[in-house]
Design an enzyme around this catalytic site. Structure first.
Site, PDB file in Angstrom:
ATOM      1  N   HIS A 238       0.895  -1.310   0.094  1.00  0.00           N
ATOM      2  CA  HIS A 238      -0.017   0.197   0.029  1.00  0.00           C
ATOM      3  C   HIS A 238       1.034   1.171   0.031  1.00  0.00           C
ATOM      4  CE1 HIS A 238      -3.423   2.415   0.484  1.00  0.00           C
ATOM      5  NE2 HIS A 238      -3.727   2.173   1.754  1.00  0.00           N
ATOM      6  N   HIS A 277      -1.672  -2.294  -9.647  1.00  0.00           N
ATOM      7  CA  HIS A 277      -2.716  -1.444  -8.805  1.00  0.00           C
ATOM      8  C   HIS A 277      -3.916  -2.574  -8.954  1.00  0.00           C
ATOM      9  CE1 HIS A 277      -5.723   1.371  -7.265  1.00  0.00           C
ATOM     10  NE2 HIS A 277      -4.612   1.658  -6.782  1.00  0.00           N
ATOM     11  N   ASP A 328       2.960   5.835  -6.473  1.00  0.00           N
ATOM     12  CA  ASP A 328       4.255   5.804  -5.635  1.00  0.00           C
ATOM     13  C   ASP A 328       5.364   5.860  -6.750  1.00  0.00           C
ATOM     14  OD1 ASP A 328       2.696   5.673  -3.213  1.00  0.00           O
ATOM     15  OD2 ASP A 328       2.391   3.637  -3.631  1.00  0.00           O
ATOM     16  N   ARG A 353      -3.477  11.790   3.458  1.00  0.00           N
ATOM     17  CA  ARG A 353      -4.638  11.078   3.470  1.00  0.00           C
ATOM     18  C   ARG A 353      -5.325  10.943   4.530  1.00  0.00           C
ATOM     19  NH1 ARG A 353      -5.408   6.534   0.314  1.00  0.00           N
ATOM     20  NH2 ARG A 353      -4.776   7.553  -1.389  1.00  0.00           N
TER      21      ARG A 353
HETATM   22  N1  COA Z   1       5.769  -6.361 -10.285  1.00  0.00           N
HETATM   23  C1  COA Z   1       5.598  -7.513 -10.826  1.00  0.00           C
HETATM   24  N2  COA Z   1       4.568  -8.007 -11.168  1.00  0.00           N
HETATM   25  C2  COA Z   1       3.557  -7.575 -10.903  1.00  0.00           C
HETATM   26  C3  COA Z   1       3.399  -6.502 -10.113  1.00  0.00           C
HETATM   27  C4  COA Z   1       4.838  -5.804  -9.910  1.00  0.00           C
HETATM   28  N3  COA Z   1       4.562  -4.637  -8.924  1.00  0.00           N
HETATM   29  N4  COA Z   1       2.186  -6.230  -9.691  1.00  0.00           N
HETATM   30  C5  COA Z   1       1.363  -6.935 -10.328  1.00  0.00           C
HETATM   31  N5  COA Z   1       2.265  -8.087 -11.008  1.00  0.00           N
HETATM   32  C6  COA Z   1       1.953  -9.222 -11.648  1.00  0.00           C
HETATM   33  C7  COA Z   1       1.367 -10.292 -10.423  1.00  0.00           C
HETATM   34  O1  COA Z   1       2.385 -11.079 -10.002  1.00  0.00           O
HETATM   35  C8  COA Z   1       0.470 -11.167 -11.228  1.00  0.00           C
HETATM   36  O2  COA Z   1       1.133 -12.053 -12.213  1.00  0.00           O
HETATM   37  P1  COA Z   1       0.487 -13.471 -12.419  1.00  0.00           P
HETATM   38  O3  COA Z   1      -0.770 -13.270 -12.930  1.00  0.00           O
HETATM   39  O4  COA Z   1       1.572 -14.303 -13.235  1.00  0.00           O
HETATM   40  O5  COA Z   1       0.560 -14.034 -11.200  1.00  0.00           O
HETATM   41  C9  COA Z   1      -0.358 -10.121 -12.189  1.00  0.00           C
HETATM   42  O6  COA Z   1       0.623  -8.754 -12.339  1.00  0.00           O
HETATM   43  C10 COA Z   1      -1.678  -9.572 -11.554  1.00  0.00           C
HETATM   44  O7  COA Z   1      -1.475  -8.879 -10.391  1.00  0.00           O
HETATM   45  P2  COA Z   1      -2.441  -9.172  -9.258  1.00  0.00           P
HETATM   46  O8  COA Z   1      -1.245  -9.685  -7.980  1.00  0.00           O
HETATM   47  O9  COA Z   1      -3.640  -9.784  -9.267  1.00  0.00           O
HETATM   48  O10 COA Z   1      -2.767  -7.660  -8.666  1.00  0.00           O
HETATM   49  P3  COA Z   1      -3.322  -7.413  -7.365  1.00  0.00           P
HETATM   50  O11 COA Z   1      -4.538  -6.466  -7.779  1.00  0.00           O
HETATM   51  O12 COA Z   1      -3.736  -8.323  -6.608  1.00  0.00           O
HETATM   52  O13 COA Z   1      -2.271  -6.625  -6.580  1.00  0.00           O
HETATM   53  C11 COA Z   1      -0.731  -4.783  -5.854  1.00  0.00           C
HETATM   54  C12 COA Z   1      -2.054  -5.139  -6.851  1.00  0.00           C
HETATM   55  C13 COA Z   1      -0.943  -3.103  -5.828  1.00  0.00           C
HETATM   56  C14 COA Z   1      -0.870  -5.290  -4.628  1.00  0.00           C
HETATM   57  C15 COA Z   1       0.451  -5.441  -6.690  1.00  0.00           C
HETATM   58  O14 COA Z   1       0.393  -4.774  -8.172  1.00  0.00           O
HETATM   59  C16 COA Z   1       1.429  -5.016  -6.087  1.00  0.00           C
HETATM   60  O15 COA Z   1       2.005  -5.760  -5.246  1.00  0.00           O
HETATM   61  N6  COA Z   1       2.454  -3.996  -6.538  1.00  0.00           N
HETATM   62  C17 COA Z   1       3.780  -3.522  -5.953  1.00  0.00           C
HETATM   63  C18 COA Z   1       3.507  -2.593  -4.651  1.00  0.00           C
HETATM   64  C19 COA Z   1       3.098  -1.507  -5.004  1.00  0.00           C
HETATM   65  O16 COA Z   1       3.505  -0.647  -5.807  1.00  0.00           O
HETATM   66  N7  COA Z   1       1.901  -0.713  -4.290  1.00  0.00           N
HETATM   67  C20 COA Z   1       1.406   0.466  -4.467  1.00  0.00           C
HETATM   68  C21 COA Z   1      -0.146   0.324  -4.735  1.00  0.00           C
HETATM   69  S1  COA Z   1      -0.627   1.785  -5.135  1.00  0.00           S
END
Ligand code: COA
Length: 391
Positions: A238, A277, A328, A353
């Site tokens: 987050h 996201h 971010d 926030r």
């Molecule tokens: N780096 C690499 N791969 C990523 C990724 C990232 N930052 N974000 C998503 N993916 C990949 C996942 O591994 C998944 O791959 P798969 O289908 O082969 O398993 C695919 O993209 C779909 O992602 P998913 O896990 O379903 O997305 P989510 O909606 O559950 O997660 C986040 C969203 C934000 C938790 C996730 O993108 C993340 O952990 N990002 C990094 C942390 C971040 O920047 N957070 C700030 C959010 S505003």
């Protein structure tokens, strides 16, 4: 014959038990309505109370957006003056509170200290027996005014510096720089900082906002809800991602090393922080505005290295994986260029926030229903306790 009938009966019983559908992470679940903000992934856009964030970032200061989120309308000139006067008059924190901050462990993360500081403020303002109704707007203003003071006081003490008392002649952004660094930077920097606060202010039912609504729904107080919200925001999935982004950029060091660094991450199936996201899958609505602010800062500082590295990572992630950067990603290097220590980035997110959290706390209280979802049990079938001598 009897056996077949029993089997038939058991089959019929099984058919009747409908397995509940599980929505892991509540993904895709709509739990309530809100009039605070609207996230539109299909058009990569976001509005606060009907105004596009880009429009607000270009034409308003953070205080106007705070007013908008809490009151539903942008302020008139005189409403803004009154709002700012009130906010500025509440910036000081008590001597006892300063002492609490002075005694925080020096190595504690500032997200842990601001979480504890907000909780401490609650102990000084809410008497035993709970909170009378109707105090939330007043408490929200206290938090808006005092959170920057708490963060900056902790920052100064951690560095072994004397604290800088808040000034009432400065905007929230200007005063924050004054309290941290003892000076107010040029207006380009203040504008970029203000833009980041506006973009971070609100984002519907994200994890920390939902946390504040869950806590509020049990009729708990705003300090408890915000303390919980900070705990949620701290996580690297987050708010904590803005810090992780800058740690990564520093690890990469030069544009020439960027591609190899990313390929190694991909090989190890590691997440690349600042990308992806839960809601936006085609790009985060806030990124272009923050990216433009980052470009302005880089030009002002004469340091474009972080932008160049960012571009390499971004091109590969979008073109090969269709995973877009989130807010971010440009915010991390922007705060770095402004001179903040990396562990200050998520606390800065908190000082913004608080506006969105408070708007949701007010909304939840105005139309409350205890948030209590169901769970499907996946553990052992019911069994009988055996006396310890027989186990
Ligand atoms: N780096 C690499 N791969 C990523 C990724 C990232 N930052 N974000 C998503 N993916 C990949 C996942 O591994 C998944 O791959 P798969 O289908 O082969 O398993 C695919 O993209 C779909 O992602 P998913 O896990 O379903 O997305 P989510 O909606 O559950 O997660 C986040 C969203 C934000 C938790 C996730 O993108 C993340 O952990 N990002 C990094 C942390 C971040 O920047 N957070 C700030 C959010 S505003």
């Amino acid at each position: 014959m009897a056996k077949a009938a029993t089997r038939k009966k058991a089959k019929a019983k099984k058919a009747k038990t409908v397995e509940p559908k599980i929505y892991k992470g509540l993904a895709g679940v709509t739990v309530d309505t809100t009039s605070v903000s609207k996230v539109m992934p299909e058009t990569n856009s976001l509005t606060y109370r009907g105004y596009a964030v880009q429009d607000l970032a270009a034409n308003c200061k953070f205080e106007e957006v705070a007013y908008l989120l809490w009151h539903g309308e942008l302020p008139t000139r005189s409403q803004l003056r009154k709002f700012e006067k009130d906010e500025r008059s509440r910036r000081n924190i008590s001597r006892a509170h300063i002492d609490v901050i002075r005694h925080f462990p020096r190595r504690a993360h500032p997200m842990d200290t601001i979480r504890t500081s907000v909780s401490y403020l609650g102990t000084t303002e809410i008497a035993w027996g709970g909170e009378p109704a109707g105090k939330d707007m007043d408490r929200a203003m206290n938090l808006l005014a005092k959170i920057p003071t708490m963060i900056a006081t902790d920052y100064r003490f951690r560095k072994g510096l004397p604290r800088k008392a808040p000034r009432t002649d400065l905007s929230m952004s200007e005063n924050f720089f004054h309290m941290c660094f003892g000076e107010v930077p040029p207006k380009e920097v203040i504008k970029a900082f203000d833009i980041s606060l506006i973009l971070y202010a609100e984002h519907s039912f994200n994890a920390s906002t939902f946390t504040t609504r869950v806590i509020t729904s049990s009729r708990s107080d705003i300090y408890s809800a915000v303390t919980g919200g900070i705990g949620s925001l701290k996580g690297p999935l987050h708010g904590g991602a803005n810090e992780a982004v800058m740690h990564n950029l520093l690890e990469i060091r030069t544009p020439a090393r960027a591609e190899k660094w990313l390929r190694d991450k991909q090989k190890n199936k590691e997440l690349v922080m600042g990308f992806g996201h839960r809601v936006y899958k085609q790009g985060d609505s806030r990124v272009p505005t923050m990216r433009a602010a980052l470009e302005d800062l880089a030009a002002w500082k004469g340091d474009t290295k972080w932008l160049e590295i960012s571009d390499i990572l971004q091109d590969i992630m979008i073109n090969e994986k269709a995973i877009h950067p989130n807010l971010d990603f440009p915010a991390g290097p922007a705060y770095y260029l402004m001179g903040f220590d990396i562990d200050m980035y998520t606390p800065i997110f908190v000082m913004s926030r608080i506006t969105g959290w408070a708007a949701h706390i007010l909304e939840q209280n105005a139309s409350n229903s205890l948030i209590r979802p169901l769970s499907a049990y996946g553990g052992r079938a019911q069994r009988k306790v055996k006396l310890i001598s027989k186990r």
